[in-house]
Design a protein around this motif. Sequence first.
Motif: not given
Length: 296
Positions: A114, A130, A168-169
């Motif tokens: 993140w 994301c 975040e991913k």
Amino acid sequence: MKILVITGGNSSERPVSLRSAEEVLKALLVNNYQAELYDIKDGYEPLEDLSKNFDVLFPVLHGEEGEGGILHKFLLTLNKPIVGSNNYQGLHDAWYKIPFKKYCDENGILTPKWKLAEKPEDIISLGFPCVAKTSNGGSSREVFILKSESDLRTNQKEIFQYKDLFAEKYIAGVETTVGIFNDKALPVIEIVPPNGGWFDYENKYSGETKELLNAPSLTEETKKEIQEVALKIHRHFNLGSYSRIDFMVDKNGRPYVMDVNTIPGLTSTSLLPKETGMPFTQFVDLLVKLSLDKKR
């Protein structure tokens, strides 16, 4: 025994809070408690006098005010048993997503990579796909799944209206959640939203999402790991008699912790009560008894 159920508020979680509180109230009455509802939108000052007429305070307030510790910090000044947690700082640090992400990183708990997002370039540098979120968002609101830079540009104005934003991913895989009740991890639930979607606000309350007890898509080893991590988090933040923690399990079987629900849904069809395997009236009654044990 007289119990005051505190609910409502002014956040986007208000309708869900009221729905939970109505069911909690019915369960309390079935258990022969004297119980009333108080809508916190009417203010904290009246609550100070009103609480003197009650033996136990039962906060059923989802979203920032309830789950983030704001209400509990005030309730502690009333010196009454509180259902759930007495630790407002723990609620704050677990529920606000940025402090929680930092805790995970510092303690070796797997969570999606993140980055704070103060401008579009911060999200671009993290990479796609994301998810953009606010630290104080709740119930899958204020969440934006971004598959490309084009998605970001399309939603940029709406995304950056929020403060305390991070990205975040995106983790593709099996969506799961596990409740903690009376210091024990409950069976893991696998969540299967309709039409390949995700567990957003609409799918949480549409009645179309499948909630599979004991997460049949996961190995026993993975389920045990999820329970152990969830219990570790619950105990670290001292979240009291119950909480619910969400995970995504990737294609390699690795569970990524996503969020902590410090006051999860409290209806007869909500995830945590269903995990306990007990009738909702019994579940609510036990929550009250646990609050009395803590006070003693």
